[in-house]
Design an enzyme around this catalytic site. Structure first.
Site, PDB file in Angstrom:
ATOM      1  N   LYS A  86       3.250 -15.434   1.956  1.00 21.03           N
ATOM      2  CA  LYS A  86       3.160 -16.104   0.659  1.00 21.03           C
ATOM      3  C   LYS A  86       4.604 -16.386   0.222  1.00 21.03           C
ATOM      4  CE  LYS A  86       0.652 -17.384  -2.940  1.00 21.03           C
ATOM      5  NZ  LYS A  86      -0.150 -18.595  -2.913  1.00 21.03           N
ATOM      6  N   ASP A 107     -10.919  -8.582   7.830  1.00 23.82           N
ATOM      7  CA  ASP A 107     -12.327  -8.386   7.462  1.00 23.82           C
ATOM      8  C   ASP A 107     -13.057  -9.727   7.358  1.00 23.82           C
ATOM      9  OD1 ASP A 107     -12.278  -5.696   7.511  1.00 23.82           O
ATOM     10  OD2 ASP A 107     -12.736  -5.376   5.399  1.00 23.82           O
ATOM     11  N   TYR A 152       0.818  -1.215   0.000  1.00 22.19           N
ATOM     12  CA  TYR A 152       0.000   0.000   0.000  1.00 22.19           C
ATOM     13  C   TYR A 152       0.855   1.269   0.000  1.00 22.19           C
ATOM     14  CZ  TYR A 152      -3.961  -3.042   1.216  1.00 22.19           C
ATOM     15  OH  TYR A 152      -4.921  -4.020   1.229  1.00 22.19           O
ATOM     16  N   ASP A 177      -3.294 -17.980   1.063  1.00 23.29           N
ATOM     17  CA  ASP A 177      -4.466 -18.580   0.401  1.00 23.29           C
ATOM     18  C   ASP A 177      -5.052 -19.683   1.282  1.00 23.29           C
ATOM     19  OD1 ASP A 177      -1.996 -19.710  -0.094  1.00 23.29           O
ATOM     20  OD2 ASP A 177      -2.470 -20.400  -2.112  1.00 23.29           O
ATOM     21  N   ASP A 217      -5.319  -6.903   5.910  1.00 25.78           N
ATOM     22  CA  ASP A 217      -6.500  -6.130   5.539  1.00 25.78           C
ATOM     23  C   ASP A 217      -7.635  -7.092   5.181  1.00 25.78           C
ATOM     24  OD1 ASP A 217      -8.155  -4.130   4.728  1.00 25.78           O
ATOM     25  OD2 ASP A 217      -6.996  -3.517   2.980  1.00 25.78           O
TER      26      ASP A 217
END
Ligand code: NAD
Length: 367
Positions: free
Chosen positions: A195, A256, A144, A228, A252
């Site tokens: 990852k 959620d 980001y 994943d 993020d």
């Protein structure tokens, strides 16, 4: 007697209502835990725009600079929705606060009490015993914020866009430090999510997290999971996790996902911790409910105050080191739910109580 000096920023919509409940509870719990609260309330968000022409007025920022923590409500609402994006209350208040106080660690507890397990979209047998997972997300690094970050025109007439995912070992070390502190207050298990089969940043992430935990907290149980798989495991069996430690973008998304499987925004708190140590030697932090200003129910004594109250408990735990007082508040909220008290958002059609009645129920269960 310890004095807790924090700034109160109730904000808009249901913010002022639920903040009133949280402050009352803090005052009462202080009586049996030897602390007093010293706080002043300041405009932020839409209230800041209306009263000072700025979503984060200078006077509010100054008050926060002099405090040891910020107890935040939520900001925004239909009245300010047509302002240009940069002036929108959330963006113009929360982002500068995160930047000013270098809030690099975001803690999002995913809690679902067994009594509310029907609120979860997951199958009943998966969540029958409730959920208790803490997501620790790095908040100021990663894709980001990495540079270069731009869209450029190519000679071929096409456009291309670039985002840069970048992490320094020091950034990974400091968020791991927060996860270690939090894990020691919980069951002692950390699952680090990355990852590392594809991303260089994740390879470094895994190495730094592993070395730091081995060196500084060998008593903790550390595992690693690809993001994943973590996204799948969270819906398949959320209870296998205790603390998830992860970088900005993965956090993020996963935080959620965790919030939605817990069923109600009105129950979820969050904390953002910074680099600066406060007057008590603990991290400066901003504590806020996970939900927004709920304009549909604002001012009607319908809002669920639990998220704000639980945010206040997080503040006691992380910015003031008052673990027992924090746990006392959390237990009082849990007992209120166990005793059948429900605000409208978690009542599922059954009789419900208002914000003030829920606050009173929590107060009565503090002792
Ligand atoms: P919201 O979280 O305010 O509301 C979504 C739904 O959840 C609504 O039905 C609301 O009634 C319910 N809800 C949320 N919190 C509740 C509580 N404590 N008790 C009972 N019900 C609750 O999200 P939204 O409707 O998308 O946004 C409304 C406004 O809030 C917007 O202006 C948005 O920008 C702002 N917002 C602010 C923050 C923040 O300050 N951090 C976060 C999210 C949204």
């Amino acid at each position: 007697m310890m004095t807790l000096n924090f700034s109160t920023l109730p904000g808009d919509g249901i913010g002022p209502e639920v903040m009133g409940t949280a402050l009352e509870i803090l005052r009462q719990v202080g009586e049996s835990h030897d602390f007093v609260i010293e706080t002043s309330s300041h405009d932020v968000g839409g209230a800041g725009i209306d009263n000072h022409g700025d979503a984060l007025p200078v006077s509010t920022l100054e008050a926060c600079r002099e405090a040891d923590a910020i107890l935040f409500g939520s900001v925004g609402g239909p009245k300010w929705e047509n302002l240009p994006p940069k002036e929108q209350p959330e963006r113009a208040a929360l982002l500068p606060l995160r930047k000013e106080f270098s809030l690099y660690a975001n803690l999002r507890p995913g809690n679902l009490f067994p009594e509310l397990s029907d609120l979860s979209p997951l199958r009943h047998e998966t969540v029958a015993n409730g959920i208790d997972v803490l997501c620790v997300r790095e908040l100021t690094g990663g894709v980001y914020f990495g540079q270069p970050k731009e869209t450029r025109d190519l000679e071929s007439g096409e456009q291309e866009a670039i985002d840069t995912m970048i992490y320094r070992s020091s950034e990974i070390e400091r968020i791991t430090d927060i996860a270690i502190t939090a894990a020691r207050l919980r069951s002692g298990r950390i699952c680090s999510v990355d990852k590392a089969n594809v991303l260089e940043t994740s390879v470094l992430w895994r190495k730094v997290v592993s070395e730091k935990v081995a060196r500084e907290a060998p008593e903790l149980e550390l595992s690693h999971m690809y993001v994943d798989n973590a996204a799948m495991q969270l819906v398949r069996d959320p209870c296998q996790f205790d603390l998830i430690l992860t970088e900005n973008m993965f956090g993020d998304i996963l935080s959620d996902e965790l919030a939605v499987i817990c069923g109600s925004l009105g129950m979820l708190a969050s904390a953002s911790l910074g680099v600066r140590k406060n007057g008590h030697g603990h991290p400066f932090g901003l504590y806020e409910p996970a939900g927004g200003t709920a304009p549909d129910i604002a001012g009607k004594n319908l809002a669920n105050p639990c998220a704000q109250v639980l945010s206040a408990a997080l503040m006691l735990r992380y910015s003031f080191g008052l673990e027992e007082a924090a746990a006392r508040i959390e237990n009082a909220v849990e007992r209120s739910i166990r005793d059948g008290l429900r605000t409208i958002d978690v009542a599922q059609g059954a009789p419900s109580v208002g914000t003030r009645e829920m606050g009173q129920a929590i107060l009565e269960r503090l002792d």
